[in-house]
Design a protein around this motif. Structure first.
Motif: not given
Length: 233
Positions: A41-47, A147-157, A177-185
């Protein structure tokens, strides 16, 4: 001659099948492990904050052209959308499809092919609007978020859409990205046998209503372009 042609076509078909099978095993990915809860939910609100969801909820009209073929003017608050392609215009009532109106070359239709064209416009709109506003719809009632833990250590939604029976239908892993902006899915859908194919969400435009809308999606075999983007009240 026909025997040689048959053998040639048979060999070609086998090669195509083998290449297809190879591509499937190389490209196909399972849906990654995920967790629901506060992090999702934190990732959701960030995006949603990054793309200005607050303004999106207030916007009355959205206009766009999908792949240069389908043209839309969507009264989002009223639930009506004008869909145009070739010589057809469908005034689609999203609250009650039976009240939709159809025009061919400006002439209002009362009989066939009215119903078929309403269904066609509905199909176009569901697909084409997804590629425009999918990030804004992840709070809908039929959506699960993890939430999903990605290979680079970041989180995906990870977002899963449920059907009318509340069973998983389509799943998308948003990469932010770091600001929560969606780059791809990455996507796992009923219509695509290869899971995990990636589509970019890029070339974002800032509209007059101060919300971000994407104008391009790059996929392995095609690029989807959305033009004439407008959002206003």
């Amino acid at each position: 001659m026909f025997s040689k042609l048959f053998k040639f076509l048979f060999v070609v078909s086998i090669v195509v099948l083998l290449l297809g099978a190879g591509a499937y095993f190389i490209l196909n990915q399972p849906i990654p492990p995920s967790k629901s809860g506060p992090k999702a939910e934190e990732l959701t609100q960030k995006m949603l904050k990054a793309i200005n969801y607050t303004n999106y909820k207030k916007v009355r009209y959205l206009e766009w052209t999908f792949k240069g073929k389908h043209h839309y003017k969507w009264n989002k608050l009223k639930g009506h959308v004008i869909v145009k392609w070739e010589d057809v215009e469908v005034q689609l009532n999203l609250n009650n499809y039976s009240k939709s109106e159809v025009f061919i070359q400006g002439v209002k239709m009362h009989t066939d092919p009215k119903e078929d064209l309403i269904e066609e416009a509905k199909t176009y709109f569901i697909n084409d609007s997804f590629w425009l506003v999918a990030p804004f719809e992840i709070m809908d009632p039929n959506v699960q978020r993890h939430s999903v833990e990605l290979e680079d250590g970041s989180e995906g939604l990870l977002v899963t859409y449920l059907d009318n029976e509340q069973k998983p239908k389509n799943t998308y892993l948003w990469l932010l990205n770091e600001d929560g902006f969606p780059n791809s899915f990455k996507m796992w859908t009923k219509d695509n046998p290869i899971g995990g194919l990636k589509a970019s969400w890029d070339d974002w435009k800032v509209t007059g209503a101060n919300i971000f809308l994407p104008s391009q999606h790059k996929l392995p075999l095609q690029t989807i372009r959305l033009t004439n983007l407008k959002a206003y009240n």
